[in-house]
Design a protein around this motif. Structure first.
Motif, PDB file in Angstrom:
ATOM      1  N   ASP A  29      37.910  35.557  47.561  1.00  0.00           N
ATOM      2  CA  ASP A  29      36.751  34.863  46.991  1.00  0.00           C
ATOM      3  C   ASP A  29      36.529  33.499  47.624  1.00  0.00           C
ATOM      4  O   ASP A  29      35.515  32.855  47.370  1.00  0.00           O
ATOM      5  CB  ASP A  29      36.919  34.709  45.481  1.00  0.00           C
ATOM      6  CG  ASP A  29      38.180  33.929  45.132  1.00  0.00           C
ATOM      7  OD1 ASP A  29      39.021  33.735  46.030  1.00  0.00           O
ATOM      8  OD2 ASP A  29      38.321  33.527  43.964  1.00  0.00           O
ATOM      9  N   LYS A  49      28.765  36.924  51.805  1.00  0.00           N
ATOM     10  CA  LYS A  49      27.818  36.690  50.715  1.00  0.00           C
ATOM     11  C   LYS A  49      28.560  36.571  49.379  1.00  0.00           C
ATOM     12  O   LYS A  49      29.550  37.264  49.144  1.00  0.00           O
ATOM     13  CB  LYS A  49      26.796  37.822  50.645  1.00  0.00           C
ATOM     14  CG  LYS A  49      25.903  37.926  51.873  1.00  0.00           C
ATOM     15  CD  LYS A  49      24.930  39.080  51.734  1.00  0.00           C
ATOM     16  CE  LYS A  49      24.030  39.192  52.958  1.00  0.00           C
ATOM     17  NZ  LYS A  49      23.079  40.333  52.842  1.00  0.00           N
ATOM     18  N   HIS A  50      28.056  35.661  48.539  1.00  0.00           N
ATOM     19  CA  HIS A  50      28.585  35.450  47.188  1.00  0.00           C
ATOM     20  C   HIS A  50      30.045  34.982  47.201  1.00  0.00           C
ATOM     21  O   HIS A  50      30.779  35.214  46.240  1.00  0.00           O
ATOM     22  CB  HIS A  50      28.455  36.726  46.350  1.00  0.00           C
ATOM     23  CG  HIS A  50      27.095  37.333  46.399  1.00  0.00           C
ATOM     24  ND1 HIS A  50      25.971  36.711  45.883  1.00  0.00           N
ATOM     25  CD2 HIS A  50      26.658  38.505  46.945  1.00  0.00           C
ATOM     26  CE1 HIS A  50      24.910  37.474  46.076  1.00  0.00           C
ATOM     27  NE2 HIS A  50      25.295  38.569  46.726  1.00  0.00           N
ATOM     28  N   LYS A  51      30.461  34.331  48.275  1.00  0.00           N
ATOM     29  CA  LYS A  51      31.817  33.801  48.367  1.00  0.00           C
ATOM     30  C   LYS A  51      31.768  32.296  48.614  1.00  0.00           C
ATOM     31  O   LYS A  51      30.764  31.765  49.093  1.00  0.00           O
ATOM     32  CB  LYS A  51      32.602  34.492  49.485  1.00  0.00           C
ATOM     33  CG  LYS A  51      32.771  35.989  49.284  1.00  0.00           C
ATOM     34  CD  LYS A  51      33.616  36.594  50.366  1.00  0.00           C
ATOM     35  CE  LYS A  51      33.737  38.105  50.157  1.00  0.00           C
ATOM     36  NZ  LYS A  51      34.410  38.415  48.872  1.00  0.00           N
ATOM     37  N   GLN A  75      24.943  27.356  55.945  1.00  0.00           N
ATOM     38  CA  GLN A  75      24.318  27.703  54.671  1.00  0.00           C
ATOM     39  C   GLN A  75      22.972  28.389  54.885  1.00  0.00           C
ATOM     40  O   GLN A  75      22.613  29.320  54.142  1.00  0.00           O
ATOM     41  CB  GLN A  75      24.135  26.444  53.828  1.00  0.00           C
ATOM     42  CG  GLN A  75      23.555  26.680  52.444  1.00  0.00           C
ATOM     43  CD  GLN A  75      24.482  27.433  51.518  1.00  0.00           C
ATOM     44  OE1 GLN A  75      25.345  26.856  50.886  1.00  0.00           O
ATOM     45  NE2 GLN A  75      24.307  28.754  51.429  1.00  0.00           N
ATOM     46  N   GLN A  76      22.230  27.966  55.893  1.00  0.00           N
ATOM     47  CA  GLN A  76      20.958  28.614  56.197  1.00  0.00           C
ATOM     48  C   GLN A  76      21.158  30.036  56.704  1.00  0.00           C
ATOM     49  O   GLN A  76      20.327  30.912  56.446  1.00  0.00           O
ATOM     50  CB  GLN A  76      20.195  27.791  57.234  1.00  0.00           C
ATOM     51  CG  GLN A  76      19.732  26.427  56.730  1.00  0.00           C
ATOM     52  CD  GLN A  76      19.111  25.586  57.825  1.00  0.00           C
ATOM     53  OE1 GLN A  76      18.983  26.024  58.974  1.00  0.00           O
ATOM     54  NE2 GLN A  76      18.712  24.359  57.487  1.00  0.00           N
ATOM     55  N   ILE A  78      23.684  32.064  55.839  1.00  0.00           N
ATOM     56  CA  ILE A  78      24.126  32.909  54.721  1.00  0.00           C
ATOM     57  C   ILE A  78      23.747  32.208  53.413  1.00  0.00           C
ATOM     58  O   ILE A  78      24.587  31.584  52.755  1.00  0.00           O
ATOM     59  CB  ILE A  78      25.645  33.187  54.787  1.00  0.00           C
ATOM     60  CG1 ILE A  78      26.415  31.928  55.222  1.00  0.00           C
ATOM     61  CG2 ILE A  78      25.964  34.346  55.665  1.00  0.00           C
ATOM     62  CD1 ILE A  78      27.919  32.115  55.217  1.00  0.00           C
ATOM     63  N   PRO A  79      22.475  32.292  53.029  1.00  0.00           N
ATOM     64  CA  PRO A  79      22.027  31.571  51.826  1.00  0.00           C
ATOM     65  C   PRO A  79      22.687  32.065  50.544  1.00  0.00           C
ATOM     66  O   PRO A  79      22.729  31.328  49.554  1.00  0.00           O
ATOM     67  CB  PRO A  79      20.514  31.827  51.814  1.00  0.00           C
ATOM     68  CG  PRO A  79      20.308  33.037  52.654  1.00  0.00           C
ATOM     69  CD  PRO A  79      21.379  33.015  53.689  1.00  0.00           C
ATOM     70  N   GLN A  80      23.220  33.301  50.540  1.00  0.00           N
ATOM     71  CA  GLN A  80      23.864  33.804  49.328  1.00  0.00           C
ATOM     72  C   GLN A  80      25.290  33.282  49.169  1.00  0.00           C
ATOM     73  O   GLN A  80      25.902  33.455  48.113  1.00  0.00           O
ATOM     74  CB  GLN A  80      23.899  35.340  49.328  1.00  0.00           C
ATOM     75  CG  GLN A  80      22.535  36.007  49.342  1.00  0.00           C
ATOM     76  CD  GLN A  80      22.004  36.190  50.752  1.00  0.00           C
ATOM     77  OE1 GLN A  80      22.578  35.675  51.713  1.00  0.00           O
ATOM     78  NE2 GLN A  80      20.900  36.926  50.873  1.00  0.00           N
ATOM     79  N   ALA A  81      25.835  32.651  50.202  1.00  0.00           N
ATOM     80  CA  ALA A  81      27.197  32.121  50.126  1.00  0.00           C
ATOM     81  C   ALA A  81      27.184  30.700  49.581  1.00  0.00           C
ATOM     82  O   ALA A  81      26.166  29.996  49.634  1.00  0.00           O
ATOM     83  CB  ALA A  81      27.852  32.155  51.500  1.00  0.00           C
ATOM     84  N   GLN A  82      28.313  30.280  49.050  1.00  0.00           N
ATOM     85  CA  GLN A  82      28.473  28.933  48.517  1.00  0.00           C
ATOM     86  C   GLN A  82      29.246  28.100  49.547  1.00  0.00           C
ATOM     87  O   GLN A  82      30.470  28.030  49.526  1.00  0.00           O
ATOM     88  CB  GLN A  82      29.211  28.977  47.177  1.00  0.00           C
ATOM     89  CG  GLN A  82      28.512  29.830  46.130  1.00  0.00           C
ATOM     90  CD  GLN A  82      29.296  29.928  44.840  1.00  0.00           C
ATOM     91  OE1 GLN A  82      30.195  29.126  44.576  1.00  0.00           O
ATOM     92  NE2 GLN A  82      28.964  30.916  44.017  1.00  0.00           N
ATOM     93  N   TRP A 112      26.729  23.628  45.586  1.00  0.00           N
ATOM     94  CA  TRP A 112      27.198  24.485  44.496  1.00  0.00           C
ATOM     95  C   TRP A 112      28.277  23.723  43.718  1.00  0.00           C
ATOM     96  O   TRP A 112      29.400  23.576  44.192  1.00  0.00           O
ATOM     97  CB  TRP A 112      27.755  25.795  45.041  1.00  0.00           C
ATOM     98  CG  TRP A 112      26.792  26.515  45.945  1.00  0.00           C
ATOM     99  CD1 TRP A 112      26.601  26.312  47.277  1.00  0.00           C
ATOM    100  CD2 TRP A 112      25.881  27.534  45.564  1.00  0.00           C
ATOM    101  NE1 TRP A 112      25.639  27.144  47.768  1.00  0.00           N
ATOM    102  CE2 TRP A 112      25.164  27.922  46.730  1.00  0.00           C
ATOM    103  CE3 TRP A 112      25.584  28.187  44.362  1.00  0.00           C
ATOM    104  CZ2 TRP A 112      24.193  28.912  46.727  1.00  0.00           C
ATOM    105  CZ3 TRP A 112      24.617  29.173  44.356  1.00  0.00           C
ATOM    106  CH2 TRP A 112      23.933  29.528  45.517  1.00  0.00           C
TER     107      TRP A 112
END
Length: 254
Positions: A29, A49-51, A75-76, A78-82, A112
């Motif tokens: 994670d 993503k989502h990590k 970040q641009q 992989i916008p779904q990542a933190q 985030w």
């Protein structure tokens, strides 16, 4: 993961380290991206993503005024990542040898809040002092810290160099004086000191040239300005011949 064979052996030799594939690493994670921004496109971005993605990349040269930070570019992509910016101020030696310095500040920035809180806690657990820098837009300031390290050392290095030269000259002078004193040439040593002092005073006071060289010969020259006006001017003509007192001055104490 893709590592050169020597790097694979290094990872295997470290206790607690284990080589895994990209698929296995993507199951965690929290993932650390330890590659330069030029190689972001080679990463399995879809698996991140989502990590919580910790970016540790630095600029190799001062960026342009409008250039985004490495963390913002990631970040641009992989916008779904933190994406969290941190650990870029730590050297590879400190991380490899688990050097803990509680006074060492490690800034953390992310858009985030929960991911930023987790990384702040991770920094604290590693024995460093976490610093919350807020949103990811401040990652640019964090990435500029390593580039500002060497310029901040210039003044101390200049002071150290000046002290070194001063002590070297002082030691050289003391050695010459002590050698002459040991040989019984106390008069020679005193004359040498007086000569050096006189030479220094003459150079810095501006009396060196008139003291050493022959005075200039003044020639009178009539200059006709117009048909009715005649002006007499005195022109100094300098000689490259050293005066007798100049020769005595320069050889005094030799």
């Amino acid at each position: 993961m893709c590592l050169w064979p020597p790097h694979r052996d290094l990872v295997r030799a470290k206790p607690g380290c284990r080589l895994v594939t990209q698929e296995e690493a993507a199951k965690a994670d929290m993932v650390v991206v330890a590659v330069g921004a030029d190689h972001y496109h080679r990463l399995p971005l879809g698996m991140l993503k989502h990590k919580v993605v910790i970016d540790v990349a630095n600029f190799t040269a001062p960026p342009s005024p409008h250039q985004p930070s490495n963390a913002e570019m990631l970040q641009q992509m992989i916008p779904q990542a933190q994406v969290v910016k941190s650990f870029n101020v730590l050297s590879a030696y400190a991380l490899e040898n688990n050097v803990q310095q509680q006074a060492k500040q490690v800034p953390v920035a992310s858009d985030w809040p929960e991911a930023r809180r987790r990384v702040l806690e991770l920094v604290k657990q590693m024995g460093y002092s976490p610093v919350d820098k807020g949103p990811l837009k401040f990652a640019r300031d964090i990435e500029a810290i390593p580039l500002q390290l060497m310029p901040s050392w210039r003044k101390p290095m200049m002071v150290i160099g000046s002290l070194f030269v001063f002590h070297y000259l002082l030691l050289l002078f003391k050695t010459m004086f002590n050698n002459a004193l040991y040989k019984g040439h106390i008069i020679y040593s005193l004359l040498f000191m007086v000569r050096q002092m006189c030479l220094g005073v003459a150079v810095w006071s501006g009396t060196y040239d008139p003291l050493v060289w022959e005075p200039p010969f003044v020639a009178s020259l009539d200059v006709r300005v117009n048909s009715t006006t005649l002006v007499t001017q005195e022109i100094p003509i300098y000689s490259n011949r050293m005066s007798l007192r100049g020769e005595l001055f320069l050889t005094f104490g030799m």
